[in-house]
Design an enzyme around this catalytic site. Sequence first.
Site, PDB file in Angstrom:
ATOM      1  N   HIS A 130       0.820  -1.222   0.000  1.00 31.59           N
ATOM      2  CA  HIS A 130       0.000   0.000   0.000  1.00 31.59           C
ATOM      3  C   HIS A 130       0.851   1.268   0.000  1.00 31.59           C
ATOM      4  CE1 HIS A 130      -3.524  -2.560   1.785  1.00 31.59           C
ATOM      5  NE2 HIS A 130      -3.300  -2.794   0.522  1.00 31.59           N
ATOM      6  N   CYS A 183      10.923  14.101 -14.695  1.00 34.66           N
ATOM      7  CA  CYS A 183      10.176  14.678 -15.820  1.00 34.66           C
ATOM      8  C   CYS A 183       9.528  16.020 -15.476  1.00 34.66           C
ATOM      9  CB  CYS A 183       9.095  13.696 -16.298  1.00 34.66           C
ATOM     10  SG  CYS A 183       7.674  13.613 -15.191  1.00 34.66           S
ATOM     11  N   GLU A 248      -7.028 -10.960  18.231  1.00 37.20           N
ATOM     12  CA  GLU A 248      -8.418 -11.249  17.819  1.00 37.20           C
ATOM     13  C   GLU A 248      -8.430 -12.241  16.662  1.00 37.20           C
ATOM     14  OE1 GLU A 248     -10.902  -9.934  19.406  1.00 37.20           O
ATOM     15  OE2 GLU A 248      -9.628  -8.600  20.604  1.00 37.20           O
TER      16      GLU A 248
END
Length: 274
Positions: A130, A183, A248
């Site tokens: 990510h 660029c 969990e």
Amino acid sequence: MDSTPRDPAFYVERLKGLLQSSSRAVAFTGAGVSEESGIPTFRGKGGLWDRYPPSLYANPAGLMLLFLVRPSWMAAFFSDILDSLLRAKPNPCHRVIAQWEEEGFIKAVITQNVDDLHSTAGSVNVYELHGNAFRVRCVRCGDREKLARERLLETAKKLNEAPQSRRSLLRLFFDFGGSCRACGGRRRPDVVLFGEGLPQEEWDRALRLATEADLFMVIGTSSLVYPAALLPRIAAESDARIVEINPEPTPVSSLAALRIPFPAGKFFSLFDVS
Ligand code: APR
């Protein structure tokens, strides 16, 4: 009656055994591994999405709307995130994963986190699905550049300083990204928002690692966000043993040969030598 052993030493021995009998172990991490470094997770009580609904804060259209109608909310969100990222330091989980890579026990870490803490801890083969909040990417040519910490500190300070108007916020974003050194194009934070594609090279590499792994450690992720959540399933189908470290249960728990029900930092401190 719950027959899950409560003694962490039991899990330390089991995990050591699995690591020693594997040759292609991989760690796959999520926000939970940085929770004990002070970075909130996304889901669950006290999670980031509790305070900032992802329909507004986690996708390009929502952020654009916020920018237009509530720039100060947008500034507060970014300031909150930047502050916790800048304060965070690796915890025993990051450190032990880096150490295991150095000692040859694991091949790589695949992470959904953008906090840079695996690299800071010394991991070398890190695949960030990510992106990385300490990096910017050119929207035209894709060139990526890591930003100096000072730049982020400066931005955090400005965000905290004054109530933000659309104009000041825009100027802050442009200054933050700067122009592409390759660029001259405009640059944006190199993080993946909902609805955006994953970086191709990292994803290809992650798929390959998951397919080839013989031990796949799933640490601190709810395993709810796709396509990243496919990886433990792919690893299991390719006959890797799955270990889950998470207080969990998650959808991956039923695949796990070993489920370690402890906070990752606390558990890994039992291995930590530093
Ligand atoms: N140690 C281990 N696990 C923990 C700890 C801890 N100290 N604290 C919380 N957890 C677990 C929670 O039980 C939960 O299962 O970490 C998980 C965090 O889940 P999420 O908040 O959903 O984070 P993650 O799985 O990384 O999210 C994936 O969602 O919004 C997106 O892009 C964002 O990369 C993120 C993706």
